[in-house]
Design a protein around this motif. Structure first.
Motif, PDB file in Angstrom:
ATOM      1  N   LYS A  37      -2.219 -22.888  23.055  1.00 24.15           N
ATOM      2  CA  LYS A  37      -2.342 -21.776  22.106  1.00 24.15           C
ATOM      3  C   LYS A  37      -3.073 -22.215  20.845  1.00 24.15           C
ATOM      4  O   LYS A  37      -3.965 -21.520  20.349  1.00 24.15           O
ATOM      5  N   ALA A  38      -2.689 -23.398  20.332  1.00 23.37           N
ATOM      6  CA  ALA A  38      -3.324 -23.898  19.110  1.00 23.37           C
ATOM      7  C   ALA A  38      -4.801 -24.185  19.324  1.00 23.37           C
ATOM      8  O   ALA A  38      -5.635 -23.899  18.458  1.00 23.37           O
ATOM      9  N   LEU A  39      -5.130 -24.743  20.490  1.00 21.92           N
ATOM     10  CA  LEU A  39      -6.533 -25.050  20.780  1.00 21.92           C
ATOM     11  C   LEU A  39      -7.361 -23.776  20.893  1.00 21.92           C
ATOM     12  O   LEU A  39      -8.482 -23.712  20.379  1.00 21.92           O
ATOM     13  N   LYS A  40      -6.817 -22.770  21.549  1.00 24.76           N
ATOM     14  CA  LYS A  40      -7.551 -21.506  21.680  1.00 24.76           C
ATOM     15  C   LYS A  40      -7.796 -20.870  20.320  1.00 24.76           C
ATOM     16  O   LYS A  40      -8.858 -20.298  20.068  1.00 24.76           O
ATOM     17  N   GLU A  41      -6.800 -20.972  19.418  1.00 29.18           N
ATOM     18  CA  GLU A  41      -6.994 -20.455  18.068  1.00 29.18           C
ATOM     19  C   GLU A  41      -8.027 -21.281  17.314  1.00 29.18           C
ATOM     20  O   GLU A  41      -8.833 -20.750  16.541  1.00 29.18           O
ATOM     21  N   LEU A  42      -8.001 -22.599  17.538  1.00 25.40           N
ATOM     22  CA  LEU A  42      -8.906 -23.502  16.840  1.00 25.40           C
ATOM     23  C   LEU A  42     -10.356 -23.230  17.181  1.00 25.40           C
ATOM     24  O   LEU A  42     -11.242 -23.299  16.327  1.00 25.40           O
ATOM     25  N   VAL A  43     -10.629 -22.915  18.435  1.00 25.72           N
ATOM     26  CA  VAL A  43     -12.014 -22.696  18.869  1.00 25.72           C
ATOM     27  C   VAL A  43     -12.372 -21.211  18.957  1.00 25.72           C
ATOM     28  O   VAL A  43     -13.474 -20.877  19.360  1.00 25.72           O
ATOM     29  N   SER A  44     -11.454 -20.361  18.552  1.00 26.95           N
ATOM     30  CA  SER A  44     -11.736 -18.924  18.574  1.00 26.95           C
ATOM     31  C   SER A  44     -12.812 -18.597  17.543  1.00 26.95           C
ATOM     32  O   SER A  44     -12.791 -19.111  16.430  1.00 26.95           O
ATOM     33  N   PRO A  45     -13.782 -17.738  17.882  1.00 28.22           N
ATOM     34  CA  PRO A  45     -14.828 -17.388  16.922  1.00 28.22           C
ATOM     35  C   PRO A  45     -14.322 -16.593  15.733  1.00 28.22           C
ATOM     36  O   PRO A  45     -14.986 -16.525  14.704  1.00 28.22           O
ATOM     37  N   ASP A  46     -13.141 -15.971  15.850  1.00 29.56           N
ATOM     38  CA  ASP A  46     -12.624 -15.194  14.723  1.00 29.56           C
ATOM     39  C   ASP A  46     -11.325 -15.752  14.147  1.00 29.56           C
ATOM     40  O   ASP A  46     -10.796 -15.223  13.178  1.00 29.56           O
ATOM     41  N   ARG A  47     -10.815 -16.865  14.714  1.00 27.65           N
ATOM     42  CA  ARG A  47      -9.602 -17.478  14.167  1.00 27.65           C
ATOM     43  C   ARG A  47      -9.708 -19.009  14.181  1.00 27.65           C
ATOM     44  O   ARG A  47      -8.702 -19.699  14.185  1.00 27.65           O
ATOM     45  N   GLY A  48     -10.894 -19.531  14.183  1.00 27.56           N
ATOM     46  CA  GLY A  48     -11.078 -20.968  14.280  1.00 27.56           C
ATOM     47  C   GLY A  48     -10.825 -21.688  12.964  1.00 27.56           C
ATOM     48  O   GLY A  48     -10.521 -21.087  11.934  1.00 27.56           O
ATOM     49  N   HIS A  49     -10.961 -23.022  13.019  1.00 23.62           N
ATOM     50  CA  HIS A  49     -10.791 -23.860  11.831  1.00 23.62           C
ATOM     51  C   HIS A  49     -11.998 -24.784  11.718  1.00 23.62           C
ATOM     52  O   HIS A  49     -12.459 -25.357  12.714  1.00 23.62           O
ATOM     53  N   ILE A  50     -12.507 -24.942  10.504  1.00 22.04           N
ATOM     54  CA  ILE A  50     -13.713 -25.732  10.257  1.00 22.04           C
ATOM     55  C   ILE A  50     -13.417 -26.814   9.231  1.00 22.04           C
ATOM     56  O   ILE A  50     -12.864 -26.526   8.162  1.00 22.04           O
ATOM     57  N   ASP A  51     -13.774 -28.055   9.566  1.00 20.17           N
ATOM     58  CA  ASP A  51     -13.691 -29.160   8.613  1.00 20.17           C
ATOM     59  C   ASP A  51     -15.063 -29.301   7.964  1.00 20.17           C
ATOM     60  O   ASP A  51     -16.032 -29.720   8.601  1.00 20.17           O
ATOM     61  N   LEU A  52     -15.125 -28.949   6.691  1.00 19.21           N
ATOM     62  CA  LEU A  52     -16.393 -28.905   5.965  1.00 19.21           C
ATOM     63  C   LEU A  52     -16.435 -30.006   4.916  1.00 19.21           C
ATOM     64  O   LEU A  52     -15.508 -30.147   4.111  1.00 19.21           O
ATOM     65  N   ALA A  53     -17.518 -30.767   4.920  1.00 22.79           N
ATOM     66  CA  ALA A  53     -17.717 -31.814   3.919  1.00 22.79           C
ATOM     67  C   ALA A  53     -18.935 -31.453   3.069  1.00 22.79           C
ATOM     68  O   ALA A  53     -19.916 -30.911   3.579  1.00 22.79           O
ATOM     69  N   PHE A  54     -18.854 -31.748   1.759  1.00 21.60           N
ATOM     70  CA  PHE A  54     -20.008 -31.495   0.896  1.00 21.60           C
ATOM     71  C   PHE A  54     -20.014 -32.477  -0.264  1.00 21.60           C
ATOM     72  O   PHE A  54     -18.975 -33.025  -0.648  1.00 21.60           O
ATOM     73  N   ILE A  55     -21.207 -32.706  -0.804  1.00 15.49           N
ATOM     74  CA  ILE A  55     -21.349 -33.669  -1.891  1.00 15.49           C
ATOM     75  C   ILE A  55     -20.764 -33.098  -3.179  1.00 15.49           C
ATOM     76  O   ILE A  55     -20.616 -31.885  -3.334  1.00 15.49           O
ATOM     77  N   TYR A  56     -20.439 -33.997  -4.109  1.00 17.60           N
ATOM     78  CA  TYR A  56     -19.746 -33.609  -5.337  1.00 17.60           C
ATOM     79  C   TYR A  56     -20.448 -32.485  -6.090  1.00 17.60           C
ATOM     80  O   TYR A  56     -19.795 -31.564  -6.605  1.00 17.60           O
ATOM     81  N   THR A  57     -21.780 -32.541  -6.188  1.00 15.13           N
ATOM     82  CA  THR A  57     -22.495 -31.565  -7.012  1.00 15.13           C
ATOM     83  C   THR A  57     -22.331 -30.135  -6.514  1.00 15.13           C
ATOM     84  O   THR A  57     -22.539 -29.189  -7.273  1.00 15.13           O
ATOM     85  N   LEU A  58     -21.959 -29.962  -5.260  1.00 11.58           N
ATOM     86  CA  LEU A  58     -21.871 -28.623  -4.688  1.00 11.58           C
ATOM     87  C   LEU A  58     -20.495 -27.987  -4.877  1.00 11.58           C
ATOM     88  O   LEU A  58     -20.325 -26.803  -4.602  1.00 11.58           O
ATOM     89  N   GLY A  59     -19.510 -28.767  -5.345  1.00 10.12           N
ATOM     90  CA  GLY A  59     -18.148 -28.271  -5.474  1.00 10.12           C
ATOM     91  C   GLY A  59     -17.963 -27.142  -6.479  1.00 10.12           C
ATOM     92  O   GLY A  59     -17.256 -26.169  -6.198  1.00 10.12           O
ATOM     93  N   PRO A  60     -18.582 -27.217  -7.666  1.00 14.69           N
ATOM     94  CA  PRO A  60     -18.316 -26.173  -8.664  1.00 14.69           C
ATOM     95  C   PRO A  60     -18.950 -24.820  -8.352  1.00 14.69           C
ATOM     96  O   PRO A  60     -18.475 -23.796  -8.820  1.00 14.69           O
ATOM     97  N   TYR A  61     -20.055 -24.786  -7.587  1.00 13.56           N
ATOM     98  CA  TYR A  61     -20.761 -23.511  -7.416  1.00 13.56           C
ATOM     99  C   TYR A  61     -21.210 -23.240  -5.983  1.00 13.56           C
ATOM    100  O   TYR A  61     -20.779 -22.245  -5.368  1.00 13.56           O
ATOM    101  N   PHE A  62     -22.056 -24.102  -5.429  1.00 16.59           N
ATOM    102  CA  PHE A  62     -22.756 -23.753  -4.192  1.00 16.59           C
ATOM    103  C   PHE A  62     -21.811 -23.618  -3.000  1.00 16.59           C
ATOM    104  O   PHE A  62     -21.876 -22.641  -2.244  1.00 16.59           O
TER     105      PHE A  62
END
Length: 303
Positions: free
Chosen positions: A80-105
């Motif tokens: 159940k958890a895996l299906k939710e994780l890969v669901s196109p409307d209920r998935g989960h995304i691990d997003l990484a970004f550089i420091y400068t992008l945190g306040p705005y972009f």
């Protein structure tokens, strides 16, 4: 022992009747009987014994049933958890970004993405760092998407440009250079510099800019991220070359446009090549590429 045998065993333990269990499992009674016999042989004990016309669990069957139920419950929860994780409307995304992008972009991209009703149940986890650390997390599959600069081309990674950052000089408000609005970097010679450390993705660019005008900077200290840079400059420890981020407006620094040499840092949506992306991750990746290229790159707008 296989998963099908465990489901058969659980059903037979529940019904304590071979015919009823076979009917509910949609298999023949001989197939069920054979499967349980094979399971008992493998375990080296009897799991069932006759009870009149029915059957019942033995002492060892009861013992084994508790483990089977816990195992199958965990598998069902995992499914159940895996299906939710890969669901196109209920998935989960691990997003990484550089420091400068945190306040705005980065917050802007998420806001625009989640305005769409179909995206509102997609969840995120965030990781910030310099480009080198973010790329490392991406290759280790700790992140699904990285929004960062490119240090060098990498055959393992796919880079899609989505925005650009202007590179500027910041100085203390009472600094001699604060009287100017723009500057040729050759005129920074002799002033102490605050620099990004060598782990930073932007450090090679800054070194190249200074080398282009034959300036050897006198570096008094090195920092990891932009807010620390702005803080040290504001307190008069030196001048610094940084991306033009919105947060600079809140520090007591003068921002000077660099007329020579003029550099910009390109920001990319980065993913692993030939690597599976969940439907939600693909959806978000495609969205930020389209949004960034349309609203920033095409218009020339800087972040």
């Amino acid at each position: 022992m296989n998963l099908k045998q465990l489901y058969y065993f659980k059903m037979l333990a529940k019904t304590e009747h071979m015919t009823q269990a076979a009917e509910q499992l949609s298999i023949t009674q001989p197939s069920l009987s054979h499967s349980m016999t094979e399971l008992e042989k493998e375990l080296g004990t009897f799991l069932f014994e006759k009870n009149g016309r029915n059957i019942r669990l033995t002492k060892y069957g009861h013992f084994f049933l508790s483990y089977v139920e816990r195992s199958l419950n965990e598998l069902e929860h995992g499914e159940k958890a895996l299906k939710e994780l890969v669901s196109p409307d209920r998935g989960h995304i691990d997003l990484a970004f550089i420091y400068t992008l945190g306040p705005y972009f980065a917050p802007l991209l998420l806001k625009e993405f989640q305005i769409i009703d179909a995206h509102q149940n997609i969840s995120f986890s965030f990781y910030q760092g310099n480009t080198k650390n973010i790329i490392k997390s991406l290759k280790a599959e700790q992140s699904d998407i990285a929004i960062c600069s490119m240090i060098t081309p990498d055959d393992q990674l796919h880079f899609e440009p989505i925005a650009e950052e202007e590179i500027v000089l910041i100085v203390p408000l009472d600094h001699p250079l604060a009287y100017f609005d723009e500057i040729d970097l050759k005129n920074t010679a002799g002033y102490p510099f605050i620099s990004f450390n060598k782990k930073s993705g932007i450090r090679p660019m800054i070194d190249a800019m200074l080398a282009e005008v034959n300036v050897v900077p006198s570096i008094v200290c090195e920092v990891e991220e932009d807010h620390t840079m702005a803080g040290f400059v504001a307190f008069g420890h030196g001048i610094g070359i940084v991306p033009r981020i919105a947060a600079l407006d809140y520090y007591k620094v003068k921002i000077l446009h660099i007329t020579n040499p003029t550099y910009q840092r390109t920001i990319y949506a980065t993913t692993l090549k030939n690597h599976y992306l969940s439907p939600a991750t693909r959806l978000f990746r495609d969205f930020i590429v389209d949004y960034g290229q349309q609203h920033f790159l095409a218009s020339g707008k800087k972040i």
